[in-house]
Scaffold this active site. Structure first.
Site, PDB file in Angstrom:
ATOM      1  N   GLY A  39     -66.682  42.542  63.538  1.00  0.00           N
ATOM      2  CA  GLY A  39     -65.434  43.295  63.400  1.00  0.00           C
ATOM      3  C   GLY A  39     -65.431  44.665  64.058  1.00  0.00           C
ATOM      4  CB  SER A  40     -63.169  47.494  63.245  1.00  0.00           C
ATOM      5  OG  SER A  40     -62.983  48.813  63.658  1.00  0.00           O
ATOM      6  CB  THR A  41     -65.851  50.169  67.249  1.00  0.00           C
ATOM      7  OG1 THR A  41     -64.554  50.740  67.237  1.00  0.00           O
ATOM      8  CG2 THR A  41     -65.919  49.127  68.331  1.00  0.00           C
ATOM      9  CB  VAL A  42     -63.680  51.816  62.283  1.00  0.00           C
ATOM     10  CG1 VAL A  42     -63.627  52.835  61.167  1.00  0.00           C
ATOM     11  CG2 VAL A  42     -62.613  52.137  63.312  1.00  0.00           C
TER      12      VAL A  42
END
Lengths: 111, 389
Positions: A39-42
């Site tokens: 999932g997200s790079t956050v």
């Protein structure tokens, strides 16, 4: 935790719990064993946030490491280990209660 | 991994905490990606700077890097934030300005150029073969495909680390041998009628390998941006090869497979018809509009006086507001909402709409997922007509 984990969305950094379909699992101050990140790079920032608030795992053990997870562990200063035989390790853990990792040693003890 | 004396000194902390930490991120990630060494970059583009996406923690991390001495060693640009820097619109919620300004302040003081746009190539188009460390996925795929620059999808923290050290790891798309096109994508005659964004979403979801797309050579710059951005959003693509456009010598053609995309494959990405009488939000600018696209939109609006069924929102780089104020005013006079330096993907919307009509497959992908909105993907003309017609 026999799955891939997106730290954004699937982890609550404030309470230090992973939200799974069968309920919540606390990972605060524990050794987190899972397949790897997704999932997200956050996600990197979420790992950092947990460390800042003291709700992070002490150490993570994964089947495979990807850039977002590695970057997160580096900035949060959490040891990240990749096990060669993940399935064997996971099965061995089922009968163990404690895991010890000596920082920098590359060896995990379970008993 | 081989490190030069300078790189080793950085890692040991001789250049301060931020540089050491940044170097550690790059080396550790590089090792796991099988990099043999680091590579010098000419341009870093830092994503993950919107408060709405990264929250207090991301903000604290960026501030930490700044306060402990991190400064840009190479030309560095930054992605959109979550507030409108032009102050010309009413659709995007600006209530997070205070939190966003804390991030922006640190970015600017580290020496990053505050362009707040996802089209950094508008400021500095990469030359073929140049090594870059870009975070924003739509910019990454455009740099590799259109300009022949060499960059991986770095993500926020790694692009930030590359900006501070001036290096990134030599692996993935930095190595010519990994830039191979393996799957040829051809369009059946009935697929040409569908907007470029739908083809992008299809490729992202159905192909893993780098695609070879001859039919994309006919697209204008605006549609090409949308096609590539949509692929990068629904899949993990960082590159495509378009014969005649992608600079020679920046890729290897090694086709093993051929797929044909038909109209019915693309149909499901179009989305819903706007309900009769419903409020419509027309949206263009994901990725941010180029000047050419902005002029084209103004031309399409010449025949119309005011919106009839909702609003039209355009998102552009912050700098357009001062530089092309006459053009912006012309659009404003026709009731267009223009947000600068942000977009609905990285911010929050203030008003509710029954359906969003956009030319961008990427915007559709995220607006459905993050905001739970009903979205339709259409061509530029249809987007304008659905609001003004």
């Amino acid at each position: 935790m026999d799955q891939y984990l997106s730290f954004l969305g699937e982890v609550d950094p404030v309470r230090g719990v992973v939200k799974t379909e069968s309920g919540e699992v606390s990972i605060r101050g524990r050794v987190l064993v899972f397949k790897g990140g997704r999932g997200s790079t956050v996600g990197s920032y979420v790992i950092y946030a947990m460390r800042q608030q003291g709700s992070s795992p002490l150490c993570m053990v994964v089947k495979e490491a990807e850039p977002i997870l590695i970057a997160g562990c580096v900035i949060a200063e959490i040891p990240l280990l990749v096990v060669e035989d993940y399935e064997g390790f996971r099965d061995a853990l089922k009968t163990k209660r404690r895991v010890r990792y000596m920082r920098g040693s590359g060896v995990i003890y379970a008993w | 991994m081989y490190l030069t004396k300078e790189q080793e000194a950085m890692l040991r902390g001789e250049y301060g905490w931020s540089t050491a930490k940044a170097m550690e991120i790059i080396v550790r990630v590089g090792e796991s990606m099988g990099a043999d060494r680091l590579v010098e970059i000419v341009h870093a583009h830092v994503s993950g700077v919107s408060f709405s996406n990264i929250g207090v923690y991301g903000s604290r991390f960026i501030r930490d890097f700044y306060e402990k001495g991190g400064r840009a060693r190479v030309y560095t640009t930054v992605n959109p934030g979550c507030v409108d820097y032009g102050g010309l619109q009413s659709i995007i919620d600006n209530s997070l300005l205070e939190q966003q300004s804390i991030i922006d302040d640190a970015l600017v003081r580290m020496g990053f150029k505050p362009v707040f746009t996802c089209i950094p190539y508008w400021y500095r188009p990469p030359a073929p073969g140049e090594h870059l460390a870009w975070g924003e996925s739509s910019a990454v795929i455009f740099a590799n495909t259109f300009y022949g620059g060499f960059t991986n999808r770095e993500g926020g923290p790694i692009a930030l680390a590359a900006a501070i050290t001036g290096y990134t790891y030599h692996a993935g798309l930095h190595v010519l041998g990994n830039r191979r096109a393996r799957v040829a994508v051809t369009l059946a005659p009935d697929a040409y009628a569908y907007p470029a964004g739908t083809l992008g979403l299809w490729i992202g979801e159905n192909l893993r390998e780098t695609p070879f797309i001859p039919s994309a050579a006919r697209l204008g710059m605006g549609e090409l941006k949308v096609l590539l951005a949509s692929m990068a959003a629904s899949g993990s693509h960082a590159m495509a090869v378009i014969p005649g456009l992608t600079p020679r010598g920046t890729y290897i053609e090694e086709l093993e497979e051929r797929v044909t995309v038909e109209g019915r494959d693309l149909e499901r990405y179009v989305g819903e018809e706007p309900p009769p009488g419903g409020r419509v939000l027309g949206y263009m600018g994901c990725p941010h509009l180029s000047l050419g696209e902005l002029v084209e939109t103004a031309r399409l609006l010449k025949r119309h006086r005011y919106p009839r069924r909702g609003r039209l929102l355009l998102t552009i780089p912050a700098e357009y507001v001062s530089r092309y104020s006459w053009l912006i005013n012309e659009l404003k006079a026709r009731g267009v909402d223009i947000a600068a330096g942000t977009c609905p993907v990285v911010s929050r919307l203030r008003e509710r709409y029954d359906v969003v009509i956009t030319n961008s497959g990427k915007a559709a992908f995220y607006l459905r997922k993050i905001h739970g909105l009903r979205v339709r993907v259409a061509g530029v003309r249809e987007v304008v007509e659905s609001v003004y017609g």
